[in-house]
Design an enzyme around this catalytic site. Structure first.
Site, PDB file in Angstrom:
ATOM      1  N   GLY A  74      90.198  37.569  52.295  1.00 24.89           N
ATOM      2  CA  GLY A  74      89.293  38.500  52.967  1.00 24.89           C
ATOM      3  C   GLY A  74      90.033  39.362  54.162  1.00 24.89           C
TER       4      GLY A  74
ATOM      5  N   GLY B 296      90.006  32.646  46.876  1.00 26.93           N
ATOM      6  CA  GLY B 296      90.019  31.238  46.509  1.00 26.93           C
ATOM      7  C   GLY B 296      90.836  31.467  45.133  1.00 26.93           C
TER       8      GLY B 296
ATOM      9  N   LYS C 202      95.985  28.350  57.896  1.00 31.00           N
ATOM     10  CA  LYS C 202      96.041  26.869  57.208  1.00 31.00           C
ATOM     11  C   LYS C 202      97.174  26.646  56.186  1.00 31.00           C
ATOM     12  CE  LYS C 202      91.282  25.072  57.332  1.00 31.00           C
ATOM     13  NZ  LYS C 202      90.396  25.815  56.705  1.00 31.00           N
TER      14      LYS C 202
ATOM     15  N   ARG D 279      81.097  44.452  46.685  1.00 28.45           N
ATOM     16  CA  ARG D 279      81.226  43.626  45.525  1.00 28.45           C
ATOM     17  C   ARG D 279      80.260  44.039  44.336  1.00 28.45           C
ATOM     18  NH1 ARG D 279      82.025  37.846  47.993  1.00 28.45           N
ATOM     19  NH2 ARG D 279      83.988  37.691  47.951  1.00 28.45           N
TER      20      ARG D 279
HETATM   21  P1  AMP Z   1      93.275  31.663  56.840  1.00 25.76           P
HETATM   22  O1  AMP Z   1      91.818  31.590  56.458  1.00 25.76           O
HETATM   23  O2  AMP Z   1      94.111  30.465  56.724  1.00 25.76           O
HETATM   24  O3  AMP Z   1      93.854  32.835  56.037  1.00 25.76           O
HETATM   25  O4  AMP Z   1      93.464  32.188  58.261  1.00 25.76           O
HETATM   26  C1  AMP Z   1      93.024  33.389  58.759  1.00 25.76           C
HETATM   27  C2  AMP Z   1      92.873  33.022  60.208  1.00 25.76           C
HETATM   28  O5  AMP Z   1      94.153  32.869  60.840  1.00 25.76           O
HETATM   29  C3  AMP Z   1      92.508  34.376  60.733  1.00 25.76           C
HETATM   30  O6  AMP Z   1      91.257  34.389  61.567  1.00 25.76           O
HETATM   31  C4  AMP Z   1      93.633  34.649  62.108  1.00 25.76           C
HETATM   32  O7  AMP Z   1      93.061  35.147  63.363  1.00 25.76           O
HETATM   33  C5  AMP Z   1      94.191  33.376  62.189  1.00 25.76           C
HETATM   34  N1  AMP Z   1      95.639  33.432  62.556  1.00 25.76           N
HETATM   35  C6  AMP Z   1      96.506  33.928  62.172  1.00 25.76           C
HETATM   36  N2  AMP Z   1      97.531  33.853  63.005  1.00 25.76           N
HETATM   37  C7  AMP Z   1      97.184  32.873  64.036  1.00 25.76           C
HETATM   38  C8  AMP Z   1      97.897  32.710  64.964  1.00 25.76           C
HETATM   39  N3  AMP Z   1      99.127  32.766  65.363  1.00 25.76           N
HETATM   40  N4  AMP Z   1      97.276  31.737  65.837  1.00 25.76           N
HETATM   41  C9  AMP Z   1      96.067  31.229  65.520  1.00 25.76           C
HETATM   42  N5  AMP Z   1      95.460  31.772  64.605  1.00 25.76           N
HETATM   43  C10 AMP Z   1      95.895  32.593  63.894  1.00 25.76           C
END
Ligand code: AMP
Length: 401
Positions: free
Chosen positions: A354, A377, A199, A36
């Protein structure tokens, strides 16, 4: 997005307050990753070359409005000195007599870094008095290069703009707005959006907005299971946000009504738990009870790759599986390579968030992506169609004749 640019400012001999994003990971008193800091160097060098007197401010971590040495920017000052190859003064409080005196002592091309703005609760409260004190460290000139903070109406991002004559975008900010703005306003088509991550709740608005803008949407990662379950598909123990099933169903209905191509995984890599390395691959319809989907399967990779290979614009946010574990990283890494390959053939690719950024880095293709967005974000809010307060607050560019 016609905002004033740092390139439009008359900087010679003037103190300019530059809000940067130096929210870097620290390892004790050392900067663990200086990405950064390096990303703002073009903006800082431009200001230095033009004879400005630079007053830099940033937040670091969440000190919750109190002085907390764990979140001091002093290690950043040390690293910045090395990167710029010139002295960097440091003020141990971002407002007050010492900061004022040090800002006034700067010579042309001189650099002062202020301590963490979040040591003061007034920063996040966007307090006018505090904003005015920050602005007082400049000669009425403000530059924002902190795209990652542009979705926050904080004093050093938004409040300060009311107390300066000109508020301009830095080079990094301009680049973010140019790429994201083009994708949103005037994308080359086909425009393919690739979304993943855990999420759904974080990305519902992004899905809704990108459905209006993109030609195709590919959804993988854990968030796909909320969509799949809403269609009555078996998902075993995969992560599902039960309270978002109706929203997901609504979005899929809307996509169908509008003939919008929204593709979900057709197969996946499963394990009984994320820690297990005993895996199996099944079609979604054949998901066994008690197993969880942790990566997209080979047929989905092929399907998504095919769509990406036709794209002229690609926006990617979020991993396609639990890619931190090698057993579940194949889908995400394959997408990184596919996005890079398509970029080589002339498409514009924008990768944000990230995890997707670290996936392109892991795959060794980061330099083949058109634009890696620094603000996770902020870029999501932008793609969700929201106005970023830190961008809105900047002065408008002079109309060109
Ligand atoms: P986010 O912060 O919502 O972008 O989510 C990122 C996280 O989602 C990462 O740490 C991944 O390990 C997790 N992730 C992605 N796909 C899966 C899955 N099928 N099951 C569980 N965790 C997941």
């Amino acid at each position: 997005m016609n905002k004033l640019s740092i390139r439009d400012l008359n900087l010679k001999g003037k103190r300019v307050f530059i809000r940067v994003d130096f929210n870097v990971p620290l390892d004790g008193a050392k900067v663990a990753d200086d990405t950064r800091i390096r990303e703002t160097l073009p903006t800082l060098r431009l200001a230095i070359d033009r004879g400005a007197r630079l007053v830099l401010a940033s937040h670091l971590g969440r000190p919750k409005g109190k002085v907390d040495p764990r979140y001091s920017l002093a290690p950043v000052a040390a690293r910045l000195r090395e990167l710029l190859g010139r002295p960097v003064e440091f003020a141990s409080d971002c407002i007050g007599a010492d900061a004022v005196q040090k800002s006034k002592a700067l010579s042309d091309g001189g650099v002062l870094l202020l301590e963490n703005v979040r040591y003061h609760p007034q920063e996040e409260a966007n307090d006018p008095g505090f904003s005015q004190q920050l602005a007082g460290l400049s000669d009425q000139l403000f530059v924002c290069d902190a795209f990652g903070s542009a979705h926050r109406a904080h004093a050093s991002v938004v409040g300060i703009t009311k107390f300066v004559a000109q508020a301009a975008a830095g080079l990094l900010m301009e680049r973010e707005l140019a790429y994201l703005g083009k994708a949103v306003l005037n994308p080359e088509r086909p425009f393919v959006a690739l979304l993943g991550g855990a999420k759904v709740s974080d990305k519902i608005e992004v899905v809704r907005n990108l459905m209006k803008l993109a030609d195709v949407m590919l959804i993988g990662g854990a968030m796909a299971y909320t969509f799949l379950k809403s269609q009555g598909e078996p998902v075993g123990k995969s992560l599902v946000e039960e309270d978002k099933l109706d929203l997901a169903r609504g979005l899929l209905d809307e996509a169908r009504k509008r003939n919008f191509r929204l593709l979900l995984p057709i197969d996946h890599v499963l394990a009984e738990s994320p820690d297990s390395t005993a895996t199996q691959v099944t079609e979604i319809a054949g998901t066994p009870d008690g197993w969880m989907g942790l990566d997209v399967g080979p047929k989905t990779i092929e399907l998504f790759r095919e769509e990406l290979s036709k794209a002229r614009t690609i926006v990617w946010n979020g991993p396609l599986g639990m890619f931190e574990k090698p057993a579940f990283a194949q889908g995400t890494l394959a997408m990184a390579r596919a996005v890079a390959a398509r970029t080589k053939s002339g498409a514009t690719s924008i990768v944000g968030g990230g995890d997707s950024v670290s996936a392109v880095e892991q795959s060794g293709v980061a330099d083949q992506i058109s634009h890696i967005s620094t603000g996770g974000g902020a870029s999501l809010e932008f793609l969700a169609g929201e106005k970023l307060p830190g961008v809105e607050a900047l002065s408008d560019a002079p109309t060109k004749h």
